[in-house]
Design a protein around this motif. Structure first.
Motif, PDB file in Angstrom:
ATOM      1  N   UNK A   1       0.826  -1.198   0.000  1.00 18.16           N
ATOM      2  CA  UNK A   1       0.000   0.000   0.000  1.00 18.16           C
ATOM      3  C   UNK A   1       0.861   1.250   0.000  1.00 18.16           C
ATOM      4  N   UNK A   2       0.467   2.238  -0.792  1.00 13.99           N
ATOM      5  CA  UNK A   2       1.048   3.573  -0.722  1.00 13.99           C
ATOM      6  C   UNK A   2       0.007   4.430  -0.012  1.00 13.99           C
ATOM      7  N   UNK A   3       0.343   4.962   1.166  1.00 18.59           N
ATOM      8  CA  UNK A   3      -0.609   5.698   1.991  1.00 18.59           C
ATOM      9  C   UNK A   3      -0.128   7.132   2.171  1.00 18.59           C
ATOM     10  N   UNK A   4      -0.984   8.075   1.786  1.00 16.18           N
ATOM     11  CA  UNK A   4      -0.702   9.493   1.956  1.00 16.18           C
ATOM     12  C   UNK A   4      -1.130   9.897   3.361  1.00 16.18           C
ATOM     13  N   UNK A   5      -0.221  10.509   4.115  1.00 17.63           N
ATOM     14  CA  UNK A   5      -0.562  10.957   5.463  1.00 17.63           C
ATOM     15  C   UNK A   5      -1.662  12.010   5.390  1.00 17.63           C
ATOM     16  N   UNK A   6      -2.612  11.934   6.302  1.00 19.34           N
ATOM     17  CA  UNK A   6      -3.687  12.922   6.369  1.00 19.34           C
ATOM     18  C   UNK A   6      -4.133  13.068   7.816  1.00 19.34           C
ATOM     19  N   UNK A   7      -5.070  13.953   8.045  1.00 23.25           N
ATOM     20  CA  UNK A   7      -5.570  14.161   9.402  1.00 23.25           C
ATOM     21  C   UNK A   7      -6.587  13.096   9.791  1.00 23.25           C
ATOM     22  N   UNK A   8      -7.156  12.399   8.813  1.00 23.48           N
ATOM     23  CA  UNK A   8      -8.210  11.424   9.054  1.00 23.48           C
ATOM     24  C   UNK A   8      -7.771  10.037   8.623  1.00 23.48           C
ATOM     25  N   UNK A   9      -8.300   9.016   9.287  1.00 24.50           N
ATOM     26  CA  UNK A   9      -8.061   7.648   8.850  1.00 24.50           C
ATOM     27  C   UNK A   9      -9.116   7.299   7.810  1.00 24.50           C
ATOM     28  N   UNK A  10      -8.712   7.282   6.550  1.00 21.38           N
ATOM     29  CA  UNK A  10      -9.629   7.011   5.446  1.00 21.38           C
ATOM     30  C   UNK A  10      -9.450   5.599   4.900  1.00 21.38           C
ATOM     31  N   UNK A  11      -8.738   4.746   5.651  1.00 23.64           N
ATOM     32  CA  UNK A  11      -8.547   3.362   5.226  1.00 23.64           C
ATOM     33  C   UNK A  11      -9.881   2.619   5.045  1.00 23.64           C
ATOM     34  N   UNK A  12     -10.900   2.850   5.910  1.00 25.85           N
ATOM     35  CA  UNK A  12     -12.170   2.138   5.700  1.00 25.85           C
ATOM     36  C   UNK A  12     -12.775   2.357   4.310  1.00 25.85           C
ATOM     37  N   UNK A  13     -12.564   3.529   3.715  1.00 23.53           N
ATOM     38  CA  UNK A  13     -13.067   3.766   2.356  1.00 23.53           C
ATOM     39  C   UNK A  13     -12.362   2.857   1.352  1.00 23.53           C
ATOM     40  N   UNK A  14     -11.052   2.671   1.515  1.00 28.27           N
ATOM     41  CA  UNK A  14     -10.305   1.752   0.650  1.00 28.27           C
ATOM     42  C   UNK A  14     -10.770   0.317   0.868  1.00 28.27           C
ATOM     43  N   UNK A  15     -10.845  -0.098   2.128  1.00 28.99           N
ATOM     44  CA  UNK A  15     -11.263  -1.475   2.434  1.00 28.99           C
ATOM     45  C   UNK A  15     -12.617  -1.781   1.828  1.00 28.99           C
ATOM     46  N   UNK A  16     -13.570  -0.876   2.029  1.00 27.06           N
ATOM     47  CA  UNK A  16     -14.924  -1.108   1.556  1.00 27.06           C
ATOM     48  C   UNK A  16     -14.999  -1.112   0.032  1.00 27.06           C
ATOM     49  N   UNK A  17     -14.202  -0.296  -0.606  1.00 27.52           N
ATOM     50  CA  UNK A  17     -14.229  -0.193  -2.067  1.00 27.52           C
ATOM     51  C   UNK A  17     -13.484  -1.339  -2.732  1.00 27.52           C
ATOM     52  N   UNK A  18     -12.377  -1.774  -2.163  1.00 29.76           N
ATOM     53  CA  UNK A  18     -11.460  -2.664  -2.878  1.00 29.76           C
ATOM     54  C   UNK A  18     -11.282  -4.062  -2.288  1.00 29.76           C
ATOM     55  N   UNK A  19     -11.484  -4.266  -1.024  1.00 34.21           N
ATOM     56  CA  UNK A  19     -11.068  -5.524  -0.411  1.00 34.21           C
ATOM     57  C   UNK A  19     -12.202  -6.546  -0.263  1.00 34.21           C
ATOM     58  N   UNK A  20     -12.846  -6.872  -1.358  1.00 31.95           N
ATOM     59  CA  UNK A  20     -13.878  -7.912  -1.348  1.00 31.95           C
ATOM     60  C   UNK A  20     -13.198  -9.271  -1.193  1.00 31.95           C
ATOM     61  N   UNK A  21     -13.666 -10.146  -0.348  1.00 30.13           N
ATOM     62  CA  UNK A  21     -14.893 -10.162   0.439  1.00 30.13           C
ATOM     63  C   UNK A  21     -14.708  -9.666   1.874  1.00 30.13           C
ATOM     64  N   UNK A  22     -13.700  -8.864   2.134  1.00 30.06           N
ATOM     65  CA  UNK A  22     -13.418  -8.427   3.511  1.00 30.06           C
ATOM     66  C   UNK A  22     -13.876  -6.995   3.764  1.00 30.06           C
ATOM     67  N   UNK A  23     -14.700  -6.446   2.882  1.00 27.77           N
ATOM     68  CA  UNK A  23     -15.077  -5.045   2.971  1.00 27.77           C
ATOM     69  C   UNK A  23     -15.818  -4.683   4.250  1.00 27.77           C
ATOM     70  N   UNK A  24     -16.495  -5.635   4.869  1.00 31.10           N
ATOM     71  CA  UNK A  24     -17.298  -5.340   6.062  1.00 31.10           C
ATOM     72  C   UNK A  24     -16.622  -5.734   7.371  1.00 31.10           C
ATOM     73  N   UNK A  25     -15.377  -6.124   7.320  1.00 33.07           N
ATOM     74  CA  UNK A  25     -14.657  -6.487   8.548  1.00 33.07           C
ATOM     75  C   UNK A  25     -14.017  -5.221   9.109  1.00 33.07           C
ATOM     76  N   UNK A  26     -14.713  -4.574  10.031  1.00 28.10           N
ATOM     77  CA  UNK A  26     -14.239  -3.302  10.564  1.00 28.10           C
ATOM     78  C   UNK A  26     -12.942  -3.424  11.354  1.00 28.10           C
ATOM     79  N   UNK A  27     -12.623  -4.617  11.838  1.00 27.86           N
ATOM     80  CA  UNK A  27     -11.345  -4.812  12.533  1.00 27.86           C
ATOM     81  C   UNK A  27     -10.163  -4.700  11.573  1.00 27.86           C
ATOM     82  N   UNK A  28     -10.413  -4.889  10.292  1.00 25.11           N
ATOM     83  CA  UNK A  28      -9.370  -4.746   9.282  1.00 25.11           C
ATOM     84  C   UNK A  28      -9.220  -3.250   9.000  1.00 25.11           C
ATOM     85  N   UNK A  29      -8.423  -2.591   9.829  1.00 27.09           N
ATOM     86  CA  UNK A  29      -8.305  -1.144   9.759  1.00 27.09           C
ATOM     87  C   UNK A  29      -6.882  -0.723  10.097  1.00 27.09           C
TER      88      UNK A  29
END
Length: 192
Positions: free
Chosen positions: A128-156
């Protein structure tokens, strides 16, 4: 917030968008384009473990101002267990994040999935290439791209940042951020 990722997976290419609240990852929404030109929206409500479905009745775009307007008409709600009948798969997902490098405002991080709970046998890896920001926006990536794990909130990812790209070690999966923007969207969830 709204993200759109270009997804290249085993010689298939497509784009997928997700809307989310930047400070609350309990609600995520995507809009689907149907073959007949109509659109549907699904709001994933992690708080009540339900999916609320809507028809997009009207969509107007103002390209000059980069504004999209949607009208949503509620259709129905179903539970996660209806949509994900084997929800126990999340108990078998073992993962770890390992920092590889830091370069100015970006980090390179390996997301490693393991075959066993002890995390001794690797199954797959995404760089992963991750741009530093003020917010944790990883859940947007997980939900968009990581099928079938998109709903595993512990994957953060535990740090603030926005995933710019991800590539699998065998290069059969590639995810690239195409757009990221702040949006103003209001949708009323049905009372259950």
């Amino acid at each position: 917030m709204m993200v759109t990722y270009a997804i290249d997976y085993k010689n298939s290419n497509y784009e997928y968008s997700t809307y989310g609240i930047s400070t609350n990852d309990n609600y995520l929404m995507n809009i689907h384009n149907n073959h007949d030109g109509s659109q549907d929206a699904s709001v994933y409500d992690f708080k009540s473990m339900k999916i609320h479905h809507y028809k997009v009745a009207h969509n107007t775009s103002n390209k000059a101002d980069n504004i999209d307007n949607f009208d949503f008409v509620y259709s129905f709600t179903n539970s996660f267990s209806d949509y994900f009948p084997k929800q126990s798969y999340d108990n078998n997902i073992h993962f770890d994040f390992k920092k590889v490098a830091t370069e100015e405002d970006k980090e390179t991080v390996d997301l490693i999935f393991y075959k066993n709970k002890a995390k001794t046998r690797s199954k797959s890896k995404l760089e992963l290439q991750i741009l530093n920001s003020e917010l944790n926006l990883f859940p947007l990536f997980r939900f968009t791209c990581l099928h079938p794990m998109e709903c595993i909130q512990d994957l953060n990812y535990n740090k603030s940042g926005l995933v710019l790209s991800a590539i699998s070690e065998n290069e059969t999966e590639k995810y690239t951020l195409k757009s990221f923007k702040e949006t103003s969207l209001e949708i009323v969830l049905p009372k259950q």
